[in-house]
Scaffold this motif. Structure first.
Motif, short mmCIF file in Angstrom:
data_model
loop_
_atom_site.label_atom_id
_atom_site.label_comp_id
_atom_site.label_asym_id
_atom_site.label_seq_id
_atom_site.Cartn_x
_atom_site.Cartn_y
_atom_site.Cartn_z
N LEU A 185 39.84 42.55 32.50
CA LEU A 185 40.57 43.25 33.56
C LEU A 185 40.68 42.38 34.81
CD1 LEU A 185 39.12 46.89 33.33
CD2 LEU A 185 41.41 46.12 32.68
N SER A 186 39.63 41.62 35.10
CA SER A 186 39.66 40.72 36.25
C SER A 186 40.73 39.65 36.08
CB SER A 186 38.28 40.08 36.44
OG SER A 186 38.30 39.14 37.48
N VAL A 187 40.80 39.07 34.88
CA VAL A 187 41.81 38.04 34.62
C VAL A 187 43.22 38.63 34.74
CG1 VAL A 187 42.79 36.55 32.82
CG2 VAL A 187 40.32 36.63 33.17
N LEU A 188 43.43 39.82 34.18
CA LEU A 188 44.74 40.47 34.26
C LEU A 188 45.10 40.80 35.71
CD1 LEU A 188 44.56 42.88 31.18
CD2 LEU A 188 45.78 40.70 31.36
N ALA A 189 44.12 41.27 36.48
CA ALA A 189 44.38 41.59 37.89
C ALA A 189 44.72 40.34 38.68
CB ALA A 189 43.16 42.30 38.49
N VAL A 190 44.00 39.25 38.43
CA VAL A 190 44.28 37.98 39.13
C VAL A 190 45.70 37.53 38.81
CG1 VAL A 190 43.72 35.51 39.17
CG2 VAL A 190 41.89 37.21 39.33
N ARG A 191 46.08 37.60 37.55
CA ARG A 191 47.43 37.18 37.17
C ARG A 191 48.48 38.06 37.81
NH1 ARG A 191 46.95 35.86 30.63
NH2 ARG A 191 45.62 33.99 30.84
N ALA A 192 48.23 39.37 37.86
CA ALA A 192 49.20 40.28 38.46
C ALA A 192 49.35 40.02 39.95
CB ALA A 192 48.77 41.73 38.21
N VAL A 193 48.23 39.80 40.64
CA VAL A 193 48.29 39.55 42.08
C VAL A 193 49.00 38.24 42.38
CG1 VAL A 193 46.88 39.07 44.12
CG2 VAL A 193 46.25 40.93 42.60
N LEU A 194 48.70 37.20 41.63
CA LEU A 194 49.32 35.90 41.87
C LEU A 194 50.80 35.90 41.48
CD1 LEU A 194 46.52 33.45 40.66
CD2 LEU A 194 47.16 34.00 43.01
N ALA A 195 51.17 36.71 40.48
CA ALA A 195 52.56 36.75 40.04
C ALA A 195 53.42 37.63 40.93
CB ALA A 195 52.64 37.24 38.59
N ALA A 196 52.80 38.50 41.72
CA ALA A 196 53.58 39.40 42.57
C ALA A 196 54.31 38.60 43.64
CB ALA A 196 52.66 40.41 43.23
N PRO A 197 55.56 38.93 43.91
CA PRO A 197 56.30 38.21 44.96
C PRO A 197 55.71 38.48 46.33
CG PRO A 197 57.53 40.12 44.20
CD PRO A 197 56.36 39.99 43.28
N GLN A 198 55.99 37.59 47.26
CA GLN A 198 55.51 37.74 48.63
C GLN A 198 56.69 37.76 49.61
OE1 GLN A 198 52.47 34.43 48.54
NE2 GLN A 198 51.25 35.97 49.58
N PRO A 199 57.51 38.79 49.54
CA PRO A 199 58.63 38.88 50.49
C PRO A 199 58.09 39.14 51.89
CG PRO A 199 58.45 40.91 49.24
CD PRO A 199 57.46 39.96 48.64
N ALA A 200 58.50 38.34 52.87
CA ALA A 200 57.94 38.44 54.21
C ALA A 200 59.04 38.45 55.26
CB ALA A 200 56.98 37.28 54.46
N ARG A 201 58.78 39.15 56.36
CA ARG A 201 59.72 39.17 57.48
C ARG A 201 59.62 37.93 58.35
NH1 ARG A 201 58.23 44.91 57.42
NH2 ARG A 201 56.33 44.28 58.52
#
Length: 310
Positions: A185-201
């Motif tokens: 679960l930790s590995v999957l969570a790390v991958r999900a967090v790193l793969a999430a886009p970072q749209p910023a203002r």
């Protein structure tokens, strides 16, 4: 164990309900700001509070689920009231399900909320940009050590010097199964967090997204290692009990060497944990400092501008 299960369920329920309080969400955000060594810009507060609240919901929901499962077992399963390792079982379930709930939340909702026009980040930072090298080495090392000790303890149940029923009715089987699951679960969570886009203002928005991402990655990477360290403590106590039960069944006094198992179980894991923490803080720094150094050149983005306006 019935009372422990009820208390654990209530604790989890309260932990899951607390994020509905604006004061509690603000407290979580201020704690993150203290870790970062600065203050949160006003336009970042809502997004940070929402992110911290989701994490708290995950942990609280996991703990409440653990309490409900233990409550069902206490009411319908074999009695555990006289078991000396019953409290360890309750703590094991709390740690395992709380960590699992946090990881599941990050897998399902890994990215920041998007509420307006933003631009995406051109680069894709990796785990090395958010967590110090020593952390990335020590965490898998502790996980491997915990698993080896747990599997060894379970294997000793087939020896004549340890009572098999004491070992298999203890939290050891739960921990031996939980550590690989938590690690996955930790590995999957790390991958999900790193793969999430970072749209910023803007730069400030992206800076705080990085700090929150560093805190999030730390919170999902550490729990399997902490559970493994806790498992070392449980192993010492359980093996001491199992050796004493086996000796008494043979009409003997509990062996003296089982006492050393108990002492080692209580002394060695805390020493390992404190040693690892001291080494990380001394040579690796915390995740906030590491992230600022790797991605922002050590800068505190937005701090000087606010000071100048004041």
């Amino acid at each position: 164990m019935l009372l422990d299960a009820i208390v654990l369920t209530l604790v989890g329920a309260v932990a899951a309900l607390l994020p509905f309080s604006a004061a509690y969400r603000s407290r979580l955000t201020r704690r993150l700001a203290r870790q970062a060594g600065t203050t949160v810009p006003a336009d970042q507060v809502d997004a940070l509070e929402a992110r911290m609240a989701r994490r708290a919901w995950g942990v609280g929901g996991g703990v409440a689920l653990a309490g409900l499962l233990l409550l069902g077992w206490a009411l319908l399963g074999p009695g555990r009231g006289e078991d000396s390792t019953g409290s360890y079982l309750v703590l094991s379930a709390m740690f395992v399900f709380g960590a699992g709930g946090l990881a599941v939340v990050e897998i399902l909702r890994p990215g920041p909320p998007v509420d307006g026009p933003r631009t995406a980040r051109a680069t894709s930072p990796g785990l090395a940009d958010y967590l110090p090298p020593l952390v990335r080495v020590l965490v898998p090392l502790f996980i491997a050590l915990g698993l080896v000790v747990l599997l060894t303890a379970l294997a000793l149940s087939w020896s004549p010097w340890f009572d098999a029923d004491t070992i298999w009715r203890s939290p050891l089987p739960l921990l031996a199964a939980a550590i690989p699951v938590l690690s996955l679960l930790s590995v999957l969570a790390v991958r999900a967090v790193l793969a999430a886009p970072q749209p910023a203002r803007g730069e400030v928005d992206l800076f705080w997204q990085d700090l929150v991402r560093a805190s999030t990655l730390s919170s999902v990477v550490f729990p399997p290692a902490l559970v493994a360290v806790f498992a070392l403590i449980v192993c010492g106590s359980v093996l001491d009990d199992a050796a004493s039960v086996a000796a008494q069944a043979q009409g003997q006094v509990g062996p003296g060497w089982s006492l050393w198992l108990l002492i080692a179980g209580y002394v060695v894991p805390p020493l390992l944990a404190f040693g690892a923490l001291a080494a990380t803080l001394r040579w690796g720094g915390n995740e906030m400092q590491h992230t600022r150094s790797r991605l922002w050149g050590g800068r505190m983005v937005g701090t000087a501008a606010r000071a100048g306006r004041a």
